[in-house]
Design a protein around this motif. Structure first.
Motif, PDB file in Angstrom:
ATOM      1  N   LEU A  38       0.834  -1.205   0.000  1.00 27.61           N
ATOM      2  CA  LEU A  38       0.000   0.000   0.000  1.00 27.61           C
ATOM      3  C   LEU A  38       0.869   1.257   0.000  1.00 27.61           C
ATOM      4  CD1 LEU A  38      -3.086   0.709   0.187  1.00 27.61           C
ATOM      5  CD2 LEU A  38      -2.730   0.976   2.644  1.00 27.61           C
ATOM      6  N   ARG A  39       1.917   1.240   0.795  1.00 31.12           N
ATOM      7  CA  ARG A  39       2.826   2.403   0.845  1.00 31.12           C
ATOM      8  C   ARG A  39       3.509   2.629  -0.507  1.00 31.12           C
ATOM      9  NH1 ARG A  39       3.420   4.123   6.129  1.00 31.12           N
ATOM     10  NH2 ARG A  39       3.244   2.563   7.790  1.00 31.12           N
ATOM     11  N   VAL A  40       3.830   1.525  -1.183  1.00 29.59           N
ATOM     12  CA  VAL A  40       4.466   1.640  -2.501  1.00 29.59           C
ATOM     13  C   VAL A  40       3.477   2.193  -3.524  1.00 29.59           C
ATOM     14  CG1 VAL A  40       5.452   0.315  -4.413  1.00 29.59           C
ATOM     15  CG2 VAL A  40       6.153  -0.184  -2.059  1.00 29.59           C
ATOM     16  N   GLU A  41       2.228   1.699  -3.477  1.00 30.99           N
ATOM     17  CA  GLU A  41       1.216   2.136  -4.440  1.00 30.99           C
ATOM     18  C   GLU A  41       0.819   3.596  -4.224  1.00 30.99           C
ATOM     19  OE1 GLU A  41      -3.250   0.872  -6.109  1.00 30.99           O
ATOM     20  OE2 GLU A  41      -2.320  -0.272  -4.482  1.00 30.99           O
ATOM     21  N   PHE A  42       0.813   4.020  -2.958  1.00 35.23           N
ATOM     22  CA  PHE A  42       0.378   5.395  -2.636  1.00 35.23           C
ATOM     23  C   PHE A  42       1.451   6.100  -1.805  1.00 35.23           C
ATOM     24  CE2 PHE A  42      -3.469   2.726  -2.874  1.00 35.23           C
ATOM     25  CZ  PHE A  42      -4.094   3.343  -3.951  1.00 35.23           C
ATOM     26  N   PRO A  43       2.586   6.447  -2.441  1.00 40.76           N
ATOM     27  CA  PRO A  43       3.708   7.030  -1.681  1.00 40.76           C
ATOM     28  C   PRO A  43       3.384   8.386  -1.076  1.00 40.76           C
ATOM     29  CG  PRO A  43       4.099   7.148  -4.053  1.00 40.76           C
ATOM     30  CD  PRO A  43       2.907   6.283  -3.865  1.00 40.76           C
ATOM     31  N   ASN A  44       2.370   9.076  -1.605  1.00 43.39           N
ATOM     32  CA  ASN A  44       2.033  10.409  -1.098  1.00 43.39           C
ATOM     33  C   ASN A  44       0.929  10.400  -0.044  1.00 43.39           C
ATOM     34  OD1 ASN A  44       3.916  11.675  -2.841  1.00 43.39           O
ATOM     35  ND2 ASN A  44       2.448  11.511  -4.537  1.00 43.39           N
ATOM     36  N   VAL A  45       0.420   9.208   0.286  1.00 45.17           N
ATOM     37  CA  VAL A  45      -0.633   9.109   1.297  1.00 45.17           C
ATOM     38  C   VAL A  45      -0.004   8.803   2.650  1.00 45.17           C
ATOM     39  CG1 VAL A  45      -2.650   7.796   2.050  1.00 45.17           C
ATOM     40  CG2 VAL A  45      -2.363   8.358  -0.371  1.00 45.17           C
ATOM     41  N   LYS A  46      -0.241   9.665   3.631  1.00 45.11           N
ATOM     42  CA  LYS A  46       0.258   9.426   4.988  1.00 45.11           C
ATOM     43  C   LYS A  46      -0.566   8.313   5.633  1.00 45.11           C
ATOM     44  CE  LYS A  46       1.831  14.177   5.778  1.00 45.11           C
ATOM     45  NZ  LYS A  46       1.678  15.387   6.638  1.00 45.11           N
ATOM     46  N   ILE A  47       0.128   7.319   6.200  1.00 50.44           N
ATOM     47  CA  ILE A  47      -0.535   6.159   6.798  1.00 50.44           C
ATOM     48  C   ILE A  47      -0.046   5.981   8.230  1.00 50.44           C
ATOM     49  CG2 ILE A  47      -0.848   3.649   6.680  1.00 50.44           C
ATOM     50  CD1 ILE A  47      -0.412   3.863   3.637  1.00 50.44           C
ATOM     51  N   HIS A  48      -0.998   5.808   9.137  1.00 54.56           N
ATOM     52  CA  HIS A  48      -0.680   5.566  10.552  1.00 54.56           C
ATOM     53  C   HIS A  48      -1.250   4.213  10.953  1.00 54.56           C
ATOM     54  CE1 HIS A  48      -0.149   6.311  14.851  1.00 54.56           C
ATOM     55  NE2 HIS A  48      -1.397   5.894  15.020  1.00 54.56           N
TER      56      HIS A  48
END
Length: 441
Positions: free
Chosen positions: A45-55
């Motif tokens: 998920l982090r790779v697919e959406f590098p600009n989305v902050k995830i906690h």
């Protein structure tokens, strides 16, 4: 609007990921969180959406307070205190199906119920396909609702859970149905009435309500423009005539039960509901009838997996609540010459098993009970001979020893699988493999 103006997606399962994908495609600012420290697929998920902050690992109060709205996955209860606080504060809290409803432009069929949702949704999709509708099929089943919007569909058919309906406000389906309601998810709802109320949301704004005349909890509580009923009740529009073993539409014969590939009265009810929905959509009846006759069912849902020595073995591992097992036990019990040997048990989710008492007395040769709540289940089936077994291997071996020609061995657990298996699929696969082994000995 909150100062940062972002949408906060809560829950990183299949539906949560579909929401992130949909909102980023729309150019919307998005953040996401999950209470689990390491949700499955996090790195991808982090790779697919590098600009989305995830906690991960809990709720992040600053994000909760500053988000303009929360988009909550079905597995996360809106009653969770951190979310409930935002609701009280007046923040919009919705789910992926609400986003879908706001974006979809083609007619929608919305399908819910404690049991048979997937079967009915799939079969309706096949009827619509046969009628040239290029349907988009998904929701709680298979493809997340938002990922259907890219299809060139002329019709959408969504299977919806009560959890999804809790966060949906503008569904306004062309046709909506509650197939049945039985005790389930009482570990999440305060009462059965609350569970029914969540299901009833599916009728909000619909044009046609299709409901089960044998189950009054499925009847619309509020007025709808048009209603079509199905069931064995003599006043049902689409009726199962058990005496003559046929399906009727307002007195007109449609099919004999012997023409259906599926076994059991519960499956006949599912077919009636699909024919009623097809009627509401004005789909071609001849094509609908041809399609339902040929339908052989879904894996893990009363699926015939082995047969030898006059004994048939059915995998109904998807039956994770009492209502599903009640339907399968009754449906198969009524349709065979012999008796049913039932393999059941697992995590009971606080259910009342007593509705199984009478069908167990009537149809069972034996109940073979395993798993965490097997003793509680045995109390609910006390009218029938029950044995406690250690695991699936022991259950299948004992069933093989007990079965007589004309009998059916039915895995229909009435319970969740997670005490012994990773999923109902793994449980059903284990049963099916062992059933085939003993049948080939």
């Amino acid at each position: 609007m909150a100062k940062d103006g972002f949408d906060l997606v809560i829950g990183l399962g299949v539906s949560g990921r579909s929401v992130i994908r949909y909102l980023t495609d729309q150019g919307m600012p998005v953040r996401a969180l999950d209470t689990r420290a390491e949700p499955a697929g996090l790195e991808a998920l982090r790779v697919e959406f590098p600009n989305v902050k995830i906690h991960t690992g809990g709720f992040k109060s600053g994000w909760m307070n500053n988000a303009r709205r929360l988009i909550v996955s079905p597995g996360v209860a809106v009653a969770t205190p951190a979310i409930a606080e935002q609701v009280v504060a007046g923040k919009e809290v919705i789910g992926d199906v609400e986003l879908f409803a706001r974006a979809a432009s083609e007619p929608l069929v919305a399908i819910t119920g404690s049991n048979a949702k997937s079967t009915v949704t799939t079969l309706l999709g096949q009827v619509a396909e046969a009628c040239g509708m290029n349907p988009g099929i998904g929701g709680n089943l298979g493809v997340p609702a938002l990922e259907l919007l890219d299809d060139q569909a002329r019709l959408y058919a969504l299977e919806l859970s009560s959890f999804q309906l809790e966060t949906t406000y503008s569904l306004s389906a062309e046709v909506a149905t509650i197939l049945n309601v039985s005790q389930d998810h009482l570990d999440r709802y305060a009462s059965f009435a609350d569970y029914v109320a969540a299901k009833q949301r599916i009728y909000d704004g619909c044009q046609v309500a299709v409901w089960n005349r044998d189950d009054l909890a499925t009847r619309p509580h509020a007025g709808v423009p048009r209603q079509i009923s199905f069931g064995a009740h003599p006043e049902a529009d689409y009726r199962l005539d058990t005496e003559n073993a046929q399906l009727l539409c307002r007195g007109e014969r449609l099919l004999a039960l012997s023409e259906l590939a599926l076994t059991g009265h519960h499956n006949a009810m599912n077919i009636l509901s699909v024919l009623a929905i097809s009627d509401a959509l004005s789909l071609n009846r001849d094509k609908a009838l041809a399609t339902v006759k040929a339908f052989t069912g879904l894996p893990h849902r009363c699926q015939l997996v082995a047969e030898a020595g006059g004994v048939r073995w059915f995998n109904d591992s998807k039956a994770t609540n009492v209502g599903a097992t009640l339907a399968a036990l009754t449906g198969i019990g009524e349709s065979i010459d012999g008796k049913v040997i039932l393999i059941a048990g697992g995590q009971g989710k606080g259910q009342d098993f007593s509705p199984l008492t009478e069908p167990a007395r009537q149809y069972l040769r034996a109940g073979l009970l395993m798993g965490e709540d097997r003793s509680t289940l045995a109390e609910g089936m006390s009218a029938a001979p029950c044995e406690l077994v250690a695991d699936m291997e022991a259950a299948v071996a004992r069933a093989h020893a007990l079965a007589q020609p004309g009998d059916a061995v039915l895995l229909s657990p009435a319970c969740a699988s997670f005490d012994m298996y990773s999923s109902f699929v793994a449980r059903g696969d284990d049963f099916s493999a062992r059933a085939r082994e003993v049948c080939h000995d």
